[in-house]
Design a protein around this motif. Sequence first.
Motif, short mmCIF file in Angstrom:
data_model
loop_
_atom_site.label_atom_id
_atom_site.label_comp_id
_atom_site.label_asym_id
_atom_site.label_seq_id
_atom_site.Cartn_x
_atom_site.Cartn_y
_atom_site.Cartn_z
N SER A 89 22.66 30.26 11.28
CA SER A 89 23.42 31.47 10.83
C SER A 89 23.14 32.79 11.59
O SER A 89 22.05 33.11 11.89
CB SER A 89 23.01 31.98 9.08
N VAL A 90 24.14 33.34 12.06
CA VAL A 90 24.17 34.50 12.99
C VAL A 90 24.65 35.70 12.18
O VAL A 90 25.89 35.76 11.97
CB VAL A 90 24.85 34.48 14.41
N LYS A 91 24.07 36.68 11.95
CA LYS A 91 24.45 37.92 11.35
C LYS A 91 24.39 39.24 12.12
O LYS A 91 23.22 39.20 12.86
CB LYS A 91 24.02 38.34 9.90
N GLU A 92 25.52 39.80 12.67
CA GLU A 92 25.53 41.01 13.50
C GLU A 92 25.92 42.26 12.96
O GLU A 92 26.86 42.22 12.20
CB GLU A 92 26.20 40.58 14.69
N ARG A 93 25.31 43.39 13.15
CA ARG A 93 25.85 44.74 12.75
C ARG A 93 25.77 45.69 13.85
O ARG A 93 24.65 45.65 14.85
CB ARG A 93 24.82 45.47 11.83
N CYS A 94 26.81 46.37 14.26
CA CYS A 94 27.16 47.08 15.28
C CYS A 94 27.52 48.48 14.89
O CYS A 94 28.37 48.64 13.89
CB CYS A 94 28.19 46.66 16.44
N VAL A 95 27.07 49.57 15.40
CA VAL A 95 27.28 50.90 15.15
C VAL A 95 27.66 51.87 16.53
O VAL A 95 27.01 51.75 17.37
CB VAL A 95 26.32 51.60 14.49
N PHE A 96 28.81 52.21 16.53
CA PHE A 96 29.48 52.98 17.42
C PHE A 96 29.46 54.50 16.94
O PHE A 96 30.31 54.52 16.21
CB PHE A 96 30.92 52.43 18.09
N GLN A 97 28.75 55.26 17.78
CA GLN A 97 28.75 56.50 17.04
C GLN A 97 28.66 57.66 18.10
O GLN A 97 28.33 57.63 19.21
CB GLN A 97 27.26 56.69 16.51
N GLU A 98 29.57 58.66 17.84
CA GLU A 98 29.52 59.92 18.81
C GLU A 98 28.45 60.75 18.44
O GLU A 98 28.34 61.30 17.26
CB GLU A 98 30.95 60.53 18.31
N PRO A 99 27.54 60.71 19.60
CA PRO A 99 26.46 61.54 19.32
C PRO A 99 26.67 63.36 19.08
O PRO A 99 27.62 63.48 20.06
CB PRO A 99 25.54 61.38 20.56
N GLU A 100 26.22 63.90 18.52
CA GLU A 100 26.61 65.43 18.30
C GLU A 100 26.09 66.19 19.50
O GLU A 100 24.81 65.92 19.87
CB GLU A 100 25.59 65.74 17.05
N GLY A 101 27.08 66.91 19.96
CA GLY A 101 26.59 67.61 21.22
C GLY A 101 26.62 66.92 22.43
O GLY A 101 26.23 67.74 23.43
N ARG A 102 26.94 65.87 22.57
CA ARG A 102 26.76 64.96 23.75
C ARG A 102 28.07 64.19 24.28
O ARG A 102 28.00 63.11 24.46
CB ARG A 102 25.71 63.84 23.70
N PRO A 103 29.35 64.84 24.03
CA PRO A 103 30.41 64.20 24.57
C PRO A 103 30.73 64.68 26.15
O PRO A 103 29.94 65.29 26.65
CB PRO A 103 31.68 65.06 23.90
N PRO A 104 31.40 63.62 26.92
CA PRO A 104 31.75 62.25 26.29
C PRO A 104 31.18 61.34 26.33
O PRO A 104 30.83 60.72 27.54
CB PRO A 104 33.10 62.25 27.37
N LEU A 105 30.55 60.91 25.10
CA LEU A 105 29.51 59.62 25.18
C LEU A 105 29.81 59.02 23.77
O LEU A 105 30.01 59.52 22.87
CB LEU A 105 28.24 60.21 25.57
N THR A 106 29.39 57.54 23.93
CA THR A 106 29.38 56.61 22.69
C THR A 106 28.09 56.01 22.63
O THR A 106 27.96 55.30 23.71
CB THR A 106 30.59 55.94 22.54
N TRP A 107 27.43 56.26 21.57
CA TRP A 107 26.05 55.37 21.59
C TRP A 107 26.27 54.17 20.61
O TRP A 107 27.18 54.26 19.56
CB TRP A 107 25.19 56.24 20.61
N LEU A 108 25.86 53.08 21.25
CA LEU A 108 26.20 51.76 20.36
C LEU A 108 24.64 51.06 20.44
O LEU A 108 23.96 50.83 21.07
CB LEU A 108 27.02 50.81 21.29
N ARG A 109 24.41 51.01 18.81
CA ARG A 109 23.33 50.01 18.41
C ARG A 109 23.79 48.84 18.02
O ARG A 109 24.75 48.69 17.08
CB ARG A 109 22.55 50.69 17.43
N ARG A 110 23.32 47.60 18.70
CA ARG A 110 23.72 46.33 18.12
C ARG A 110 22.42 45.36 17.61
O ARG A 110 21.45 45.47 18.44
CB ARG A 110 24.35 45.46 19.21
N GLU A 111 22.48 45.05 16.39
CA GLU A 111 21.65 44.21 15.71
C GLU A 111 21.92 42.92 15.32
O GLU A 111 22.93 42.88 14.95
CB GLU A 111 20.95 45.03 14.66
N ALA A 112 21.06 41.87 15.46
CA ALA A 112 21.52 40.44 15.04
C ALA A 112 20.30 39.79 14.46
O ALA A 112 19.01 40.17 14.65
CB ALA A 112 21.98 39.78 16.21
#
Length: 202
Positions: free
Chosen positions: A107-130
């Motif tokens: 069983s593989v469960k994954e969660r990803c969060v693509f977040q715009e960090p406040e005050g740091r454009p143009p950038l996208t922060w990605l956290r990947r967990e499994a």
Amino acid sequence: MVKYFSNDTDIRTTWDLVVSAFWQRYPNPFSTHVLTEDVVYREVTADHRLLSRRLLTKTNRMPRWAEFLFPGNLSRSVYVVEDSIVDLVARSLTTYTWNLNHTALMSVKERCVFQEPEGRPPLTWLRREAWISSAVYGFSRPIQEFGLARFKSNQVKAMKGLEYALANLQAGPGLRLSAAVSTVASVLVGRFMAPSTRMLAI
């Protein structure tokens, strides 16, 4: 026992472009193991969140040692559910994925969060967990180790596939998120969401 994986990545592209590329990342030459993708539910909520559920079909090539343990007629396809929430206010895209079949094997469960960090454009922060687990008595540890190694390999390919989609968007007119949400609200929900459809708990 469950194997856990976590990885943080900075994507040097604006969040709205990353989200647009997310929906357009298949097909790509780095994810040939992804065979099909189908939207089975979609809703735009009153607070401007886009809820989606997709069903993906992927190939499932076993390691050679596992072929001696499991029957030859075992399906080589894996069916994966992907739930996602696009939050326009929080500027985040959160996805949850898990396999529907072969769960006793792995069983593989994954969660990803693509977040715009406040005050740091143009950038996208990605956290990947499994979270990777196996219920095969006596072989759960090597199966989990194999699953973790494969997941790491596939997440590298997933990033390359996202970069491929981003490059395609940046080469031509980019699809901005506001236009995408407007299209979903006026077309997709009205045409494709049957009254009896229900979103399972996320």
